[in-house]
Design an enzyme around this catalytic site. Structure first.
Site, PDB file in Angstrom:
ATOM      1  N   ASP A  10     -20.750  29.389  16.541  1.00 32.63           N
ATOM      2  CA  ASP A  10     -19.667  28.694  15.660  1.00 32.63           C
ATOM      3  C   ASP A  10     -18.868  30.393  15.348  1.00 32.63           C
ATOM      4  O   ASP A  10     -17.792  30.283  14.097  1.00 32.63           O
ATOM      5  CB  ASP A  10     -20.246  28.462  14.127  1.00 32.63           C
ATOM      6  CG  ASP A  10     -21.140  29.154  13.460  1.00 32.63           C
ATOM      7  OD1 ASP A  10     -22.408  30.141  14.333  1.00 32.63           O
ATOM      8  OD2 ASP A  10     -21.105  28.944  11.807  1.00 32.63           O
ATOM      9  N   HIS A  11     -19.340  31.379  15.437  1.00 35.84           N
ATOM     10  CA  HIS A  11     -18.585  32.408  15.751  1.00 35.84           C
ATOM     11  C   HIS A  11     -18.026  33.178  16.867  1.00 35.84           C
ATOM     12  O   HIS A  11     -17.467  33.886  17.281  1.00 35.84           O
ATOM     13  CB  HIS A  11     -18.922  33.269  14.991  1.00 35.84           C
ATOM     14  CG  HIS A  11     -19.439  33.770  13.612  1.00 35.84           C
ATOM     15  ND1 HIS A  11     -18.739  33.691  12.454  1.00 35.84           N
ATOM     16  CD2 HIS A  11     -20.205  32.240  12.693  1.00 35.84           C
ATOM     17  CE1 HIS A  11     -19.337  33.244  11.453  1.00 35.84           C
ATOM     18  NE2 HIS A  11     -20.255  32.273  11.284  1.00 35.84           N
ATOM     19  N   HIS A  24     -23.824  34.002  16.494  1.00 40.03           N
ATOM     20  CA  HIS A  24     -24.002  32.221  16.613  1.00 40.03           C
ATOM     21  C   HIS A  24     -22.946  31.648  16.876  1.00 40.03           C
ATOM     22  O   HIS A  24     -21.590  31.787  16.579  1.00 40.03           O
ATOM     23  CB  HIS A  24     -24.606  32.647  15.686  1.00 40.03           C
ATOM     24  CG  HIS A  24     -25.768  32.395  14.421  1.00 40.03           C
ATOM     25  ND1 HIS A  24     -26.087  32.710  13.491  1.00 40.03           N
ATOM     26  CD2 HIS A  24     -26.789  32.350  15.320  1.00 40.03           C
ATOM     27  CE1 HIS A  24     -27.144  32.808  13.400  1.00 40.03           C
ATOM     28  NE2 HIS A  24     -27.463  32.687  14.005  1.00 40.03           N
ATOM     29  N   HIS A  48     -21.162  38.204  14.957  1.00 39.16           N
ATOM     30  CA  HIS A  48     -22.817  37.921  15.596  1.00 39.16           C
ATOM     31  C   HIS A  48     -22.518  36.953  16.397  1.00 39.16           C
ATOM     32  O   HIS A  48     -21.365  36.355  16.564  1.00 39.16           O
ATOM     33  CB  HIS A  48     -23.766  38.217  14.599  1.00 39.16           C
ATOM     34  CG  HIS A  48     -22.866  36.371  13.401  1.00 39.16           C
ATOM     35  ND1 HIS A  48     -21.789  36.579  12.538  1.00 39.16           N
ATOM     36  CD2 HIS A  48     -23.741  35.366  13.950  1.00 39.16           C
ATOM     37  CE1 HIS A  48     -21.979  35.188  12.523  1.00 39.16           C
ATOM     38  NE2 HIS A  48     -23.643  34.441  12.999  1.00 39.16           N
ATOM     39  N   HIS A  91     -28.001  39.025   8.490  1.00 40.01           N
ATOM     40  CA  HIS A  91     -28.023  37.752   8.128  1.00 40.01           C
ATOM     41  C   HIS A  91     -29.297  37.676   9.767  1.00 40.01           C
ATOM     42  O   HIS A  91     -30.178  38.402   9.483  1.00 40.01           O
ATOM     43  CB  HIS A  91     -27.115  37.120   9.235  1.00 40.01           C
ATOM     44  CG  HIS A  91     -26.270  36.321   9.823  1.00 40.01           C
ATOM     45  ND1 HIS A  91     -26.763  34.962   8.643  1.00 40.01           N
ATOM     46  CD2 HIS A  91     -26.400  35.428  10.332  1.00 40.01           C
ATOM     47  CE1 HIS A  91     -26.675  33.976   9.317  1.00 40.01           C
ATOM     48  NE2 HIS A  91     -25.975  33.941  10.351  1.00 40.01           N
TER      49      HIS A  91
END
Length: 308
Positions: free
Chosen positions: A64-65, A62, A60, A140
């Site tokens: 931090d990914h 976000h 996804h 999520h």
């Protein structure tokens, strides 16, 4: 089959923890799963060969990914990469990456392909004669997928004592391993099961991050060999899980129990907790075979299977 954890913590990077990224080695493939900040540094630290990465799966959008993705793509260019690179991720990932490449005048000198995802149902992303990769729809705060990597059944194993006893020429070994019966020169037909053993059972790896506890995924996850499931919170902060789109360690254990997986690997820990054993202890209230991911940790699935 081997999993290298490059990062497994939630939210922002720290000097001693990294956001989500991992490498799965399976059937001569090296798949990169998520690409948080610092991924390419951790690839070097763990001595992963950049050129072997041909497929990157982003769960996804976000940060931090996937905030490490454009840097890795740019580094591939500086290393004079020639081979294709395939990126699988939510719709919008192509725009996010190509805009940065455009504004920095850093277009790749190698073929770069984006495979954008929108479906909320499982779909096959990659398949060859040895392995398949499909999405696991997660829940999520934004559109998110996990990924299910599955080995295909391999060749049968030669029973060398039987083969040698029948004095079968080595030229026929490949045919026998493919499951064919053997016709000797004298007309005798030897059934394949007398010359071979069953192949090793095909294994599978499910990557589930980030998501709330989502039992409607259980049919797809039934019998998975190894499941990585996010465990952002402990039960003491369970009230934070649903609003933020995350799970607790105990919920991860419950998913593993209900899906009848062989091993559960916990990860995506909130940095508020000082000790990873707290996560394992809570998950074990529901499921016994619990492993904890940590940055730099390597899971050799061949060794795990043998030990089990």
């Amino acid at each position: 089959m081997k999993l290298t954890i490059l990062g497994c913590y939630a939210a922002t990077p720290r000097t001693f923890t990294n956001p989500t990224s991992q490498v799965l080695q399976i059937k001569n493939h090296l798949f990169l799963i998520d690409c948080g900040e610092g991924t390419q540094v951790e690839l070097r630290r763990n001595k992963v060969k950049f050129s072997k990465i041909k497929h990157i799966f982003i769960s996804h959008l976000h940060g931090d990914h996937f905030f490490g993705l454009v840097g890795l793509i740019s580094t591939f260019r500086l290393l004079n990469r020639e081979g294709e690179l395939h990126v699988y991720g939510p719709k919008g990932i192509k725009q996010a990456i190509t805009l940065q490449l455009k504004l920095s005048n850093s277009w790749t000198n190698y073929p770069l392909y984006f495979h954008e995802l929108e479906s909320k149902e499982p779909q096959i992303l990659f398949e060859d004669d040895k392995v398949s990769v499909e999405t696991i729809p997660l829940k999520h705060r934004i559109y998110t997928n996990g990924f299910l990597f599955k080995e295909k059944e391999g060749e049968r194993k030669l029973n060398m004592s039987a083969v040698l006893k029948k004095e079968i020429d080595v030229l026929y070994y490949k045919k026998i391993k493919s499951g064919k019966d053997m016709l000797l020169d004298d007309g005798t037909l030897i059934p394949n099961e007398e010359l071979t053993f069953d192949p090793d059972p095909p294994r599978s790896y499910a990557f589930c991050s980030d998501t709330v506890y989502k039992p409607d995924n259980l049919p797809q996850l039934q019998g998975v060999t190894y499941m990585y499931h996010e465990s952002t919170f402990l039960e003491a902060h369970a009230k934070l899980a649903e609003p933020t789109g995350h799970s607790t360690a105990r919920q991860a254990g419950l998913m593993a129990k209900q899906a009848n997986v062989e091993f559960l690997i916990l990860g995506h820990y909130s940095t508020r907790y000082p000790d990873l054993t707290l996560f394992a202890n809570e998950a074990k209230l529901e499921f016994e075979n619990v492993l904890t991911a940590d940055d730099g940790k390597v899971f050799d699935f061949d060794e795990l299977s043998s030990a089990n």
